[in-house]
Design a protein around this motif. Structure first.
Motif, short mmCIF file in Angstrom:
data_model
loop_
_atom_site.label_atom_id
_atom_site.label_comp_id
_atom_site.label_asym_id
_atom_site.label_seq_id
_atom_site.Cartn_x
_atom_site.Cartn_y
_atom_site.Cartn_z
N ASP A 136 -75.77 -48.76 -96.46
CA ASP A 136 -76.09 -47.35 -96.20
C ASP A 136 -75.15 -46.38 -96.90
N VAL A 137 -74.03 -46.88 -97.40
CA VAL A 137 -73.04 -45.93 -97.93
C VAL A 137 -72.56 -46.21 -99.36
N ILE A 138 -72.61 -47.45 -99.80
CA ILE A 138 -72.15 -47.77 -101.16
C ILE A 138 -73.40 -47.81 -102.04
N ILE A 139 -73.49 -46.87 -102.98
CA ILE A 139 -74.77 -46.69 -103.69
C ILE A 139 -74.63 -46.93 -105.20
N PHE A 140 -75.52 -47.74 -105.71
CA PHE A 140 -75.54 -48.07 -107.14
C PHE A 140 -76.79 -47.48 -107.79
N ASP A 141 -76.73 -47.25 -109.11
CA ASP A 141 -77.97 -46.84 -109.79
C ASP A 141 -78.80 -48.09 -110.06
N THR A 142 -79.96 -47.90 -110.68
CA THR A 142 -80.88 -49.04 -110.83
C THR A 142 -80.31 -50.09 -111.79
N LYS A 143 -79.34 -49.68 -112.64
CA LYS A 143 -78.73 -50.66 -113.56
C LYS A 143 -77.54 -51.38 -112.92
N GLY A 144 -77.16 -50.96 -111.71
CA GLY A 144 -76.06 -51.65 -111.04
C GLY A 144 -74.71 -50.98 -111.20
N SER A 145 -74.68 -49.74 -111.74
CA SER A 145 -73.38 -49.03 -111.82
C SER A 145 -73.21 -48.21 -110.55
N LEU A 146 -71.97 -48.19 -110.07
CA LEU A 146 -71.69 -47.45 -108.84
C LEU A 146 -71.91 -45.95 -109.06
N LEU A 147 -72.54 -45.29 -108.09
CA LEU A 147 -72.68 -43.82 -108.12
C LEU A 147 -71.60 -43.27 -107.19
N LEU A 148 -70.44 -42.96 -107.76
CA LEU A 148 -69.28 -42.63 -106.91
C LEU A 148 -69.50 -41.37 -106.08
N ASP A 149 -70.05 -40.33 -106.70
CA ASP A 149 -70.21 -39.07 -105.94
C ASP A 149 -71.18 -39.25 -104.77
N ASP A 150 -72.32 -39.90 -105.04
CA ASP A 150 -73.30 -40.13 -103.96
C ASP A 150 -72.69 -40.99 -102.86
N THR A 151 -71.90 -41.98 -103.29
CA THR A 151 -71.27 -42.89 -102.33
C THR A 151 -70.29 -42.14 -101.44
N VAL A 152 -69.44 -41.34 -102.08
CA VAL A 152 -68.43 -40.60 -101.31
C VAL A 152 -69.12 -39.71 -100.27
N LYS A 153 -70.22 -39.06 -100.70
CA LYS A 153 -70.94 -38.18 -99.77
C LYS A 153 -71.53 -38.99 -98.61
N ALA A 154 -72.13 -40.14 -98.96
CA ALA A 154 -72.75 -40.96 -97.91
C ALA A 154 -71.70 -41.49 -96.93
N VAL A 155 -70.54 -41.90 -97.46
CA VAL A 155 -69.47 -42.42 -96.58
C VAL A 155 -69.02 -41.30 -95.64
N ARG A 156 -68.80 -40.13 -96.20
CA ARG A 156 -68.30 -39.02 -95.36
C ARG A 156 -69.31 -38.67 -94.28
N ASP A 157 -70.60 -38.61 -94.66
CA ASP A 157 -71.64 -38.28 -93.67
C ASP A 157 -71.65 -39.30 -92.55
N LYS A 158 -71.59 -40.56 -92.95
CA LYS A 158 -71.72 -41.64 -91.98
C LYS A 158 -70.48 -41.74 -91.06
N LEU A 159 -69.31 -41.49 -91.62
CA LEU A 159 -68.10 -41.68 -90.81
C LEU A 159 -67.70 -40.43 -90.01
N LYS A 160 -68.41 -39.33 -90.31
CA LYS A 160 -68.08 -38.09 -89.60
C LYS A 160 -68.19 -38.32 -88.09
N GLY A 161 -67.18 -37.94 -87.37
CA GLY A 161 -67.25 -38.09 -85.92
C GLY A 161 -66.92 -39.48 -85.40
N LEU A 162 -66.73 -40.45 -86.31
CA LEU A 162 -66.37 -41.79 -85.82
C LEU A 162 -64.85 -41.95 -85.84
N ASP A 163 -64.28 -42.40 -84.75
CA ASP A 163 -62.83 -42.60 -84.71
C ASP A 163 -62.41 -43.78 -85.56
N ASN A 164 -63.28 -44.75 -85.60
CA ASN A 164 -62.99 -45.93 -86.40
C ASN A 164 -64.27 -46.65 -86.77
N ALA A 165 -64.19 -47.52 -87.78
CA ALA A 165 -65.39 -48.23 -88.22
C ALA A 165 -65.01 -49.47 -89.02
#
Ligand code: ASP
Length: 445
Positions: A136-165
């Motif tokens: 849900d949070v580590i995102i690659f493009d269709t060729k398999g390269s990491l999409l760092l900006d999209d990933t960082v955004k997804a991680v932040r959204d997902k972890l918001k409000g969580l004390d730990n994970a």
């Protein structure tokens, strides 16, 4: 809120006893809020890593063969950990779903990723932390390269409000929804990305050694641990074969100015190695040897070219390099004299085009003498303090001279961060030992 991202490698989570050590480490510091686990690794030297067992199941499934026996071994590993830890959970429905998927679509990345996925589930339950699926949070493009900006955004959204994970390492998903893994050892990369996304104070990478060693312990007896190393020094040593972190684990934290601390799950009291940027406050360091590390690599050749008046011939170097370029060869070093030039490069790469390169060089520059010398090893002495210390090169060569080791090539990088020395492959171990003695043992006395 300040936080630490902690990644635990496979040997740190190989059995229930290791899980207990990991939990104690996490619980001893409430800043250790985000945990990235690998899959269970080896419990003893000829044990099999769960990741390798999963690759095998996938291979069998791909050729339509029965993999139930091999999969049972994987189930046994996890069930053993769960029952020994005394946690109330069952992975049965997860196991069934994996088997079903492997029968329908046996893809290597999906199969391998399940090691971390299942381990993440168990660890989250044991720690009573929230499980966040890396898909849900580590995102690659269709060729398999990491999409760092999209990933960082997804991680932040997902972890918001969580004390730990707990976020399993090694995999993510493509924008098309397929599971994708990094290359082997890739949980290091996940940890680094999560550290970047949550702006961690530090990225702790827990493994089974107390940090990086000054020299290879197979060559030097009980070498010292490197207390602090810069990213640039690490790159020099890693390039020369010192086995370190996954290469891609450096960029996400380095770009965010987050230090990495390599720690030992089996000796948590050890400070380990800090990997830091050039502007780190080095006065905190207790030990300051002139050099940081020594590494060596075999398998090089030198092409030696001699031609009278070479220095006056405009374009001579260019013609030589064009021959290498036309033959698809890159080179490591190219020291030159008035009438000589020598080029160090990988023997393996040269072998594919050896005769053609010699013929092309004869045609291009008509040398008076041309020869290839094989069996060369390169040795790197790396250290940020060398720049401000006089006599370092003299000491390196004195130690070699005392051991009667013939130096075939020297190259000091313009950054004065390293000195590269070419020696015969047979001399490499002794050369490393002598330099270690000169700089580490003698500086202690
Ligand atoms: N489990 C994977 C491997 O064995 C990834 C990792 O441990 O970092 O390569």
């Amino acid at each position: 809120m300040s936080n630490k991202v902690v990644k635990f490698g496979g040997s740190s989570l190989a059995d229930a006893n290791q899980f207990k050590k990991v939990a104690a480490i996490i619980k001893s510091d409430d800043k250790r809020r985000y945990v990235v686990p690998s899959a269970p690794g080896k419990r003893f030297s000829d044990d099999i890593k769960v990741t390798d067992m999963l690759y095998k199941c996938c291979e069998l499934a791909s050729s339509g063969m029965d993999f139930s026996k091999d999969f049972q071994m994987i189930k046994d590993r996890y069930n053993g950990i769960i029952s020994e830890l005394g946690i109330d959970m069952s992975l049965d429905s997860e196991f069934d779903a994996i088997v079903k998927e492997l029968k329908a679509r046996p893809t290597k990345d999906f199969a391998a990723s399940r090691g971390e996925y299942l381990n993440g589930k168990v660890l989250a339950k044991y720690l009573d932390f929230t499980f966040v699926d890396a898909a849900d949070v580590i995102i690659f493009d269709t060729k398999g390269s990491l999409l760092l900006d999209d990933t960082v955004k997804a991680v932040r959204d997902k972890l918001k409000g969580l004390d730990n994970a707990v976020i399993p390492g090694f995999y993510g998903r493509t924008t098309e929804g397929f599971i994708k893994t990094f290359s082997r050892g890739g949980s290091d990369v996940t940890g680094s990305i999560i550290a970047n996304a949550v702006k961690a104070d530090i990225y702790e990478n827990w493994t089974d050694v107390s940090g990086f060693l000054v020299a290879d312990p197979r060559i030097v007896d009980k070498p010292d641990v490197i207390e602090v190393i810069t990213y640039r020094e690490l790159r020099e040593l890693a390039y020369m074969g010192a086995s370190v972190l996954h290469e891609d684990a450096i960029f996400p934290v380095r770009s965010a100015g987050i230090p990495i601390n390599i720690r030992n799950t089996n000796a948590p009291e050890d400070a380990g190695t800090m990997i830091v940027s050039d502007d780190y406050n080095f006065s905190r360091e207790s030990l300051s040897h002139t050099i940081t590390g020594i590494a060596g690599k075999k398998g090089f050749s030198t092409i030696n070219i001699e031609k009278a008046m070479m220095n006056n011939e405009a374009g001579f170097g260019m013609k030589v390099l064009k021959v290498l370029y036309d033959n698809g060869l890159s080179f490591e070093h190219m020291p030159s004299g008035i009438d000589t030039m020598s080029i160090t490069l990988s023997t393996e790469k040269l072998d594919a085009v050896r005769d053609k390169v010699l013929a092309d060089l004869r045609k291009a520059v008509a040398p008076d003498h041309l020869e290839i010398e094989d069996g060369i090893a390169l040795l790197a002495v790396v250290g940020r303090r060398m720049k401000n210390t006089r006599g370092t090169v003299a000491r390196i060569f004195a130690s070699m001279a005392h051991a009667r080791i013939n130096v075939k090539m020297i190259d000091q990088g313009s950054s004065e961060l390293n000195v590269i020395i070419g020696v015969s492959e047979n001399d490499l171990p002794e050369a490393i030992r002598r330099i270690y003695d000169m700089f580490i043992n003698s500086e202690k006395q």
